[in-house]
Design a protein around this motif. Structure first.
Motif, PDB file in Angstrom:
ATOM      1  N   UNK A  56      35.477  47.354   6.949  1.00 22.27           N
ATOM      2  CA  UNK A  56      35.404  45.897   7.091  1.00 22.27           C
ATOM      3  C   UNK A  56      36.493  45.438   8.042  1.00 22.27           C
ATOM      4  N   UNK A  57      36.158  44.495   8.890  1.00 23.92           N
ATOM      5  CA  UNK A  57      37.132  43.965   9.840  1.00 23.92           C
ATOM      6  C   UNK A  57      38.000  42.924   9.143  1.00 23.92           C
ATOM      7  N   UNK A  58      39.301  43.056   9.328  1.00 23.31           N
ATOM      8  CA  UNK A  58      40.262  42.111   8.766  1.00 23.31           C
ATOM      9  C   UNK A  58      40.729  41.208   9.898  1.00 23.31           C
ATOM     10  N   UNK A  62      44.055  35.431  11.909  1.00 24.43           N
ATOM     11  CA  UNK A  62      43.682  34.190  11.236  1.00 24.43           C
ATOM     12  C   UNK A  62      44.909  33.583  10.557  1.00 24.43           C
ATOM     13  N   UNK A  63      45.382  32.482  11.085  1.00 28.75           N
ATOM     14  CA  UNK A  63      46.598  31.838  10.566  1.00 28.75           C
ATOM     15  C   UNK A  63      46.359  31.123   9.234  1.00 28.75           C
ATOM     16  N   UNK A  64      45.100  30.952   8.862  1.00 29.37           N
ATOM     17  CA  UNK A  64      44.791  30.294   7.591  1.00 29.37           C
ATOM     18  C   UNK A  64      45.063  31.218   6.409  1.00 29.37           C
ATOM     19  N   UNK A  68      50.104  38.116   2.641  1.00 32.40           N
ATOM     20  CA  UNK A  68      49.748  38.846   1.418  1.00 32.40           C
ATOM     21  C   UNK A  68      48.245  39.094   1.337  1.00 32.40           C
ATOM     22  N   UNK A  69      47.467  38.074   1.683  1.00 31.01           N
ATOM     23  CA  UNK A  69      46.014  38.209   1.664  1.00 31.01           C
ATOM     24  C   UNK A  69      45.548  39.238   2.689  1.00 31.01           C
ATOM     25  N   UNK A  70      46.132  39.196   3.883  1.00 32.73           N
ATOM     26  CA  UNK A  70      45.740  40.137   4.938  1.00 32.73           C
ATOM     27  C   UNK A  70      46.114  41.569   4.568  1.00 32.73           C
ATOM     28  N   UNK A 120      45.063  47.635  15.185  1.00 25.52           N
ATOM     29  CA  UNK A 120      45.200  46.243  14.754  1.00 25.52           C
ATOM     30  C   UNK A 120      46.135  46.142  13.556  1.00 25.52           C
ATOM     31  N   UNK A 121      45.961  47.042  12.606  1.00 23.12           N
ATOM     32  CA  UNK A 121      46.839  47.071  11.434  1.00 23.12           C
ATOM     33  C   UNK A 121      48.271  47.378  11.853  1.00 23.12           C
ATOM     34  N   UNK A 122      48.431  48.319  12.773  1.00 24.89           N
ATOM     35  CA  UNK A 122      49.771  48.659  13.266  1.00 24.89           C
ATOM     36  C   UNK A 122      50.449  47.481  13.939  1.00 24.89           C
ATOM     37  N   UNK A 123      49.723  46.747  14.766  1.00 23.35           N
ATOM     38  CA  UNK A 123      50.298  45.567  15.421  1.00 23.35           C
ATOM     39  C   UNK A 123      50.696  44.513  14.393  1.00 23.35           C
ATOM     40  N   UNK A 124      49.857  44.326  13.388  1.00 20.11           N
ATOM     41  CA  UNK A 124      50.143  43.338  12.354  1.00 20.11           C
ATOM     42  C   UNK A 124      51.403  43.710  11.578  1.00 20.11           C
ATOM     43  N   UNK A 125      51.513  44.977  11.154  1.00 20.05           N
ATOM     44  CA  UNK A 125      52.682  45.388  10.374  1.00 20.05           C
ATOM     45  C   UNK A 125      53.949  45.386  11.218  1.00 20.05           C
TER      46      UNK A 125
END
Length: 137
Positions: A56-58, A62-64, A68-70, A120-125
């Motif tokens: 599933x794409x996360x 999304x700033x909304x 924690x949710x992401x 994408x996960x790596x950039x986010x973390x």
């Protein structure tokens, strides 16, 4: 002996310049660092394990949605992997330790290949790690 001493000193100086953050880290920063390191390890191989698996794409941008949710959604997306589960177990465990949610909503409407999900996960973390570092400074 002197060339190796010079090299060691140069390396130490570079580390000091590259790491302006104190060596004392919070548990969250440590977990984020472990996640980023594990993603880099997975991406450095010839091929990401089970790279053609769709998850599933996360919506990390999304700033909304809260961080924690992401994090919860990312953990949930990775838990759906059945093949190569052992390769992703450390990521899942660290993501679960970072968020306090028991349940989160994750739509399976949009899917993405695992080989595209991991960067994408790596950039986010990494972004979360940097924000924690600037708050601490």
């Amino acid at each position: 002996m002197f060339p190796s001493l010079k090299a060691a000193f140069a390396l130490l100086s570079l580390l000091e310049l590259a790491c302006p953050v104190p060596l004392v880290t919070t548990p969250a920063k440590l977990k984020l660092s472990e996640i980023t390191h594990r993603i880099q390890q997975l991406n450095s191989g010839v091929q990401v394990p089970c790279n053609d698996t769709r998850v599933a794409q996360v919506a990390f941008t999304d700033r909304k949605l809260s961080e924690q949710e992401l994090l919860c959604q990312a953990a949930m997306a990775l838990t759906k992997i059945t093949r190569c589960k052992k390769d992703y177990e450390p990521l899942i465990i660290n993501l679960q330790k970072l968020h306090s949610k028991r349940n989160c909503s994750l739509s399976n409407e949009n899917e993405i290949y695992l080989r595209n999900f991991l960067p994408e996960l790596g950039n986010f973390t990494q972004g979360m790690y940097r924000r924690l570092a600037t708050r601490a400074a």
